[in-house]
Design an enzyme around this catalytic site. Structure first.
Site, short mmCIF file in Angstrom:
data_model
loop_
_atom_site.label_atom_id
_atom_site.label_comp_id
_atom_site.label_asym_id
_atom_site.label_seq_id
_atom_site.Cartn_x
_atom_site.Cartn_y
_atom_site.Cartn_z
N CYS A 111 0.71 -1.17 0.16
CA CYS A 111 -0.07 0.19 -0.05
C CYS A 111 0.93 1.31 0.06
CB CYS A 111 -0.89 0.07 1.17
SG CYS A 111 -2.29 -1.39 1.16
N HIS A 250 -3.52 7.23 1.73
CA HIS A 250 -3.85 5.88 1.45
C HIS A 250 -5.37 5.72 1.97
CE1 HIS A 250 -4.06 1.60 0.93
NE2 HIS A 250 -3.76 1.35 1.95
N ASN A 280 -10.22 -0.10 -0.09
CA ASN A 280 -8.84 -0.08 -0.15
C ASN A 280 -8.20 -0.79 -1.48
OD1 ASN A 280 -6.07 -0.32 0.36
ND2 ASN A 280 -6.16 -1.15 2.28
N1 COA Z 1 -18.84 -8.11 9.55
C1 COA Z 1 -19.25 -8.20 10.82
N2 COA Z 1 -18.65 -8.49 11.96
C2 COA Z 1 -17.09 -8.81 11.80
C3 COA Z 1 -16.55 -8.59 10.46
C4 COA Z 1 -17.48 -8.31 9.49
N3 COA Z 1 -16.94 -8.14 8.01
N4 COA Z 1 -15.16 -8.75 10.67
C5 COA Z 1 -14.92 -8.77 12.06
N5 COA Z 1 -16.04 -8.89 12.61
C6 COA Z 1 -16.44 -9.10 14.11
C7 COA Z 1 -15.14 -9.88 14.62
O1 COA Z 1 -15.14 -11.10 14.62
C8 COA Z 1 -15.40 -9.21 16.06
O2 COA Z 1 -16.52 -10.07 16.61
P1 COA Z 1 -16.00 -10.38 18.49
O3 COA Z 1 -16.03 -9.05 19.33
O4 COA Z 1 -17.27 -11.20 18.43
O5 COA Z 1 -15.17 -11.35 18.49
C9 COA Z 1 -15.92 -7.92 15.89
O6 COA Z 1 -16.29 -7.76 14.86
C10 COA Z 1 -14.76 -6.89 16.33
O7 COA Z 1 -13.63 -7.26 15.49
P2 COA Z 1 -12.39 -6.44 15.26
O8 COA Z 1 -11.42 -7.05 14.32
O9 COA Z 1 -11.92 -5.85 16.57
O10 COA Z 1 -12.95 -5.05 14.67
P3 COA Z 1 -12.31 -3.65 14.38
O11 COA Z 1 -13.04 -2.81 14.82
O12 COA Z 1 -10.90 -3.89 14.67
O13 COA Z 1 -12.28 -3.39 12.85
C11 COA Z 1 -11.24 -3.87 10.78
C12 COA Z 1 -11.82 -4.59 12.04
C13 COA Z 1 -10.36 -4.91 9.81
C14 COA Z 1 -12.04 -3.03 10.11
C15 COA Z 1 -9.96 -2.95 11.52
O14 COA Z 1 -9.22 -3.53 12.34
C16 COA Z 1 -9.20 -2.02 10.25
O15 COA Z 1 -9.73 -1.47 9.71
N6 COA Z 1 -7.74 -2.53 10.32
C17 COA Z 1 -6.79 -1.86 9.45
C18 COA Z 1 -7.00 -2.78 8.30
C19 COA Z 1 -6.10 -2.26 7.08
O16 COA Z 1 -6.37 -0.97 6.84
N7 COA Z 1 -5.57 -3.10 6.46
C20 COA Z 1 -4.91 -2.66 5.05
C21 COA Z 1 -3.73 -1.58 5.61
S1 COA Z 1 -2.86 -1.10 3.92
#
Ligand code: COA
Length: 325
Positions: A111, A250, A280
């Site tokens: 990225c 980004h 993304n």
């Molecule tokens: N739909 C519904 N629920 C989901 C889900 C989805 N697509 N993905 C995860 N969940 C659930 C999880 O299982 C978790 O449930 P639990 O509490 O029962 O275990 C809950 O939602 C929270 O998950 P969590 O991973 O803590 O969510 P978050 O707030 O961290 O959001 C991302 C997850 C991936 C959106 C976030 O971590 C993120 O944006 N990270 C950066 C990723 C990124 O930008 N990557 C590329 C970089 S270049």
């Protein structure tokens, strides 16, 4: 000599995949995706298209916008983590599609790829080796995403953006900051399909040919390194966040961008955001955003622009430049 952007272009595949469409594929819903990421829909490459096709179309538009003869381009760089093949390079395929004679190579920094590629293109011109360089960020993320993993498949999309770099009368490149921290390699990885682990039957069965990501770690990493790299280039330009006219970050997650706006005490309208439409698109996200900002008239001659990338590697970096068109 001042070196800057002569023209911009982008191409997004036609097929739209909405959050509602995704809720029929994995256990998720529109509200969860919107509130956690800001993404509403993303584009998906057609079955008969690959990354070079997206890159080529974005390049054609950038060349047109620059108003130059395509034969003036002496180097093509494609920043991508979803190359058409391990070899040849996607850049060589694009060079051939454009029908030009030029050097060409791919650049791998996930990225942050476009930030690295822009700096590389600039350096070739600064060194006097080439006069005009085509810098492209292009991705077919849908080809490496595990469509059964709701933690990753909701985030990514396909697309391409391009810029032509060359000598400008005023403004242009001011400073760049590029970082890699390979100790975080496993946080965002496609484990198989390379020399470490070929894409054999076992790798396919274990889904190791798809991207694996530690979402929470990447989120924390992004929020930490984003201000660090921006502060670095602002210092190089001897300016403060107040002096920046537009941040083009980004497009990973709107919550990451919001936290940075708050940290720098800047209004959100100084941050270009289009991730609601495309998700993304990895190395393509920044050049697509530059092109949209340009075409929407958001960039005025003399504006100070900061572009920022972060992601797999782990890598991060930014560039400060002055808009010269
Ligand atoms: N739909 C519904 N629920 C989901 C889900 C989805 N697509 N993905 C995860 N969940 C659930 C999880 O299982 C978790 O449930 P639990 O509490 O029962 O275990 C809950 O939602 C929270 O998950 P969590 O991973 O803590 O969510 P978050 O707030 O961290 O959001 C991302 C997850 C991936 C959106 C976030 O971590 C993120 O944006 N990270 C950066 C990723 C990124 O930008 N990557 C590329 C970089 S270049």
């Amino acid at each position: 000599m001042k070196i800057g952007i002569l023209g911009t272009g982008s191409y997004l595949p036609e097929k739209v995949l909405t959050n509602d469409d995704l809720s029929k594929m994995v256990d998720t819903n529109d509200e969860w995706i919107r509130t956690r990421t800001g993404i509403k829909e993303r584009r998906i490459v057609a079955e008969n298209e690959a990354t070079s096709d997206l890159a080529y179309r974005a390049a054609e538009k950038a060349i047109e916008d620059a108003g130059i003869d395509r034969n003036e381009i002496e180097l093509v760089i494609v920043a991508t983590m979803t190359a058409d093949h391990a070899t040849p390079s996607t850049a060589a395929i694009v060079q051939d599609k454009l029908g030009i004679r030029a050097s060409a190579f791919d650049l791998s920094a996930a990225c942050t790829g476009f930030i690295y590629a822009y700096t590389t293109g600039y350096s070739f011109i600064k060194a006097g080796i080439y006069k005009k360089v085509l810098v492209i960020g292009a991705e077919s993320m849908s080809r490496v995403v595990d469509w059964e993993d709701r933690g990753t498949c909701i985030l990514f999309g396909d697309g391409a953006g391009a810029v032509v770099l060359g000598e400008v009368e005023s403004g242009g490149f001011i400073g760049s900051h590029l970082v890699a921290d390979g100790s975080g390699a496993c946080e965002l990885i496609v484990p198989a399909g390379g020399s470490r682990k070929p894409a054999n039957i076992e790798a396919i069965q274990n889904k190791e040919i798809y991207m694996q990501m530690n979402g929470r770690e990447i989120f924390k990493f992004a929020v930490k390194v984003f201000p660090e790299t921006v502060e670095n280039v602002l210092k190089q330009g001897n300016i403060t966040p107040d002096d920046v006219d537009l941040f083009i970050p980004h497009q990973a997650n709107v919550r990451i961008i919001e936290s940075i706006a708050k940290r720098f005490k800047q209004p959100m309208d100084k941050f270009f955001v289009n991730l609601q439409k495309y998700g993304n698109t990895s190395g393509a996200s920044v050049p697509i955003a530059i092109d949209e900002a340009n075409k929407e008239g958001k960039l005025k001659k003399g504006d100070k622009i900061v572009i920022v990338g972060f992601g797999g590697g782990l890598t991060y970096g930014s560039i400060l430049f002055e808009w010269s068109k």
